[in-house]
Design an enzyme around this catalytic site. Structure first.
Site, PDB file in Angstrom:
ATOM      1  N   HIS A 166       0.862  -1.181   0.000  1.00 30.08           N
ATOM      2  CA  HIS A 166       0.000   0.000   0.000  1.00 30.08           C
ATOM      3  C   HIS A 166       0.895   1.226   0.000  1.00 30.08           C
ATOM      4  O   HIS A 166       2.138   1.099  -0.037  1.00 30.08           O
ATOM      5  CB  HIS A 166      -0.947  -0.019   1.207  1.00 30.08           C
ATOM      6  CG  HIS A 166      -0.251  -0.295   2.506  1.00 30.08           C
ATOM      7  ND1 HIS A 166       0.676   0.566   3.061  1.00 30.08           N
ATOM      8  CD2 HIS A 166      -0.319  -1.345   3.365  1.00 30.08           C
ATOM      9  CE1 HIS A 166       1.118   0.064   4.191  1.00 30.08           C
ATOM     10  NE2 HIS A 166       0.550  -1.103   4.401  1.00 30.08           N
ATOM     11  N   HIS A 204       4.061   1.313   2.137  1.00 26.16           N
ATOM     12  CA  HIS A 204       5.253   0.630   1.614  1.00 26.16           C
ATOM     13  C   HIS A 204       5.925   1.491   0.539  1.00 26.16           C
ATOM     14  O   HIS A 204       7.150   1.562   0.462  1.00 26.16           O
ATOM     15  CB  HIS A 204       4.871  -0.713   0.977  1.00 26.16           C
ATOM     16  CG  HIS A 204       4.312  -1.716   1.942  1.00 26.16           C
ATOM     17  ND1 HIS A 204       3.000  -2.102   1.945  1.00 26.16           N
ATOM     18  CD2 HIS A 204       4.910  -2.418   2.945  1.00 26.16           C
ATOM     19  CE1 HIS A 204       2.802  -3.009   2.891  1.00 26.16           C
ATOM     20  NE2 HIS A 204       3.940  -3.211   3.521  1.00 26.16           N
ATOM     21  N   LEU A 211      -1.980   3.177   7.535  1.00 28.25           N
ATOM     22  CA  LEU A 211      -2.079   2.185   6.465  1.00 28.25           C
ATOM     23  C   LEU A 211      -1.516   0.855   6.952  1.00 28.25           C
ATOM     24  O   LEU A 211      -0.488   0.811   7.614  1.00 28.25           O
ATOM     25  CB  LEU A 211      -1.303   2.653   5.234  1.00 28.25           C
ATOM     26  CG  LEU A 211      -1.834   3.902   4.547  1.00 28.25           C
ATOM     27  CD1 LEU A 211      -1.151   4.103   3.202  1.00 28.25           C
ATOM     28  CD2 LEU A 211      -3.335   3.850   4.350  1.00 28.25           C
ATOM     29  N   VAL A 231       2.407   6.334   7.393  1.00 27.25           N
ATOM     30  CA  VAL A 231       1.528   6.974   6.404  1.00 27.25           C
ATOM     31  C   VAL A 231       0.083   6.663   6.797  1.00 27.25           C
ATOM     32  O   VAL A 231      -0.229   5.528   7.172  1.00 27.25           O
ATOM     33  CB  VAL A 231       1.820   6.439   4.978  1.00 27.25           C
ATOM     34  CG1 VAL A 231       0.894   7.086   3.963  1.00 27.25           C
ATOM     35  CG2 VAL A 231       3.278   6.686   4.623  1.00 27.25           C
ATOM     36  N   GLN A 236       6.917 -15.731  11.876  1.00 30.80           N
ATOM     37  CA  GLN A 236       6.518 -14.615  12.743  1.00 30.80           C
ATOM     38  C   GLN A 236       5.025 -14.610  13.045  1.00 30.80           C
ATOM     39  O   GLN A 236       4.526 -13.707  13.712  1.00 30.80           O
ATOM     40  CB  GLN A 236       6.964 -13.283  12.144  1.00 30.80           C
ATOM     41  CG  GLN A 236       6.230 -12.830  10.888  1.00 30.80           C
ATOM     42  CD  GLN A 236       6.845 -11.580  10.306  1.00 30.80           C
ATOM     43  OE1 GLN A 236       7.906 -11.624   9.696  1.00 30.80           O
ATOM     44  NE2 GLN A 236       6.197 -10.433  10.493  1.00 30.80           N
TER      45      GLN A 236
HETATM   46  O1  PAF Z   1       6.886  -5.447   8.747  1.00 24.71           O
HETATM   47  C1  PAF Z   1       6.818  -6.448   8.015  1.00 24.71           C
HETATM   48  O2  PAF Z   1       6.172  -6.440   6.958  1.00 24.71           O
HETATM   49  C2  PAF Z   1       7.548  -7.722   8.431  1.00 24.71           C
HETATM   50  O3  PAF Z   1       7.503  -7.910   9.806  1.00 24.71           O
HETATM   51  C3  PAF Z   1       8.993  -7.792   7.903  1.00 24.71           C
HETATM   52  C4  PAF Z   1       9.863  -6.727   8.516  1.00 24.71           C
HETATM   53  C5  PAF Z   1       8.996  -7.657   6.388  1.00 24.71           C
HETATM   54  C6  PAF Z   1       9.606  -9.158   8.266  1.00 24.71           C
HETATM   55  O4  PAF Z   1       8.879 -10.206   7.725  1.00 24.71           O
END
Ligand code: PAF
Length: 280
Positions: free
Chosen positions: A34, A37, A184, A176, A61
């Protein structure tokens, strides 16, 4: 724009960039891109000559009851957005190449991960630091850019970068927001239209609390109450996981509010887990 799937080929591409004397910035993402990013990409562009973006929905994660399988994925759209933004390399590794059978090495930042998101999502940061360390090792960037919305993540990754002596410049770019203030997030896609309107409740709560601080309120419990009241006024069903006042880099809980402290929260709005923060 080059799209690279193999870690070996990505490492080679990074070496080729170094060989031509250019600097490389990496923006790690999990896709479902979005404008937040894209702002990280723009920040990266200012800091280095070549910009690489990684897209990898990192299974380690996510907790067992979290949204790994349903996490939004739209690689075709992501690639179109990145091409339009002038990104040179997109690294799209596959799970089997990052975590092959028998994988057993993890990176952990000890203290900073014990609070806030670390408490609400056990194991989350172990997965984040592990994947980001691997991305650093594969891509060897000169610069990395992360977002302030995930402020604990940024603090944890910055600590890992320092502690493990990665020679990488670490940039944290501002959050943002939509016009109404909603930060976002790829998870905003989960909202139906009516629910989306109420998602603004979190930033409304944070902003009202910041105003109270500006008018002299320094009690943490009073500030928590203000965040809850204002948020519930807009979305009566909002469920808070935590509302915290912490030091900016230490993440240590503060007894009273002071300028520069972080006010952060995690909550479920219509079942969607969101985080947000404001610096006082
Ligand atoms: O913030 C994220 O999108 C994720 O935690 C990351 C830093 C890309 C690690 O997978």
């Amino acid at each position: 724009m080059k799209t690279i799937k193999s870690p070996k080929k990505m490492s080679q591409a990074a070496r080729d960039i170094v060989a031509t004397g250019r600097t490389l910035a990496l923006v790690p993402t999990m896709g479902a891109l979005h404008a937040g990013h894209l702002a990280l990409v723009d920040r990266a562009r200012k800091a280095a000559e070549v910009v690489a973006v990684s897209i990898f929905v990192n299974p380690t994660q996510f907790g067992p009851d979290e949204d790994y399988l349903n996490y939004p994925r739209d690689t075709r759209r992501d690639l179109a957005l990145l091409r339009e933004r002038g990104v040179e390399i997109v690294f799209l590794p596959q799970v089997k190449d990052i975590y092959p059978d028998g994988y057993e090495t993890f990176v952990t930042v000890e203290k900073l991960t014990r609070t806030l998101e670390g408490q609400s999502r056990p194991g989350h940061f172990r997965g984040v630091t592990t994947i980001v360390a691997k991305l650093f090792n594969i891509c060897r960037p000169d610069v990395v850019v992360f977002g302030q919305k995930d402020y604990q993540q940024a603090a944890v990754l910055k600590k890992m970068t320092t502690d493990l002596a990665y020679p990488i410049k670490f940039i944290v770019a501002p959050t943002v927001r939509e016009r109404d203030g909603l930060a976002l997030s790829s998870r905003n896609q989960y909202f139906k239209a009516e629910q989306r309107k109420e998602a603004v409740c979190l930033i409304a709560g944070l902003r009202t609390a910041k105003q109270a601080f500006r008018h002299g309120e320094t009690s943490v419990s009073a500030i928590r109450k203000i965040v809850k009241q204002e948020s519930r006024r807009i979305c009566p069903t909002v469920r808070f996981e935590y509302i915290a006042v912490t030091g900016f880099e230490t993440l240590a809980p503060l007894k009273t509010l002071n300028k520069g402290a972080m006010l952060s929260l995690a909550a479920r709005v219509h079942g969607v887990r969101l985080i947000d923060n404001l610096r006082l």
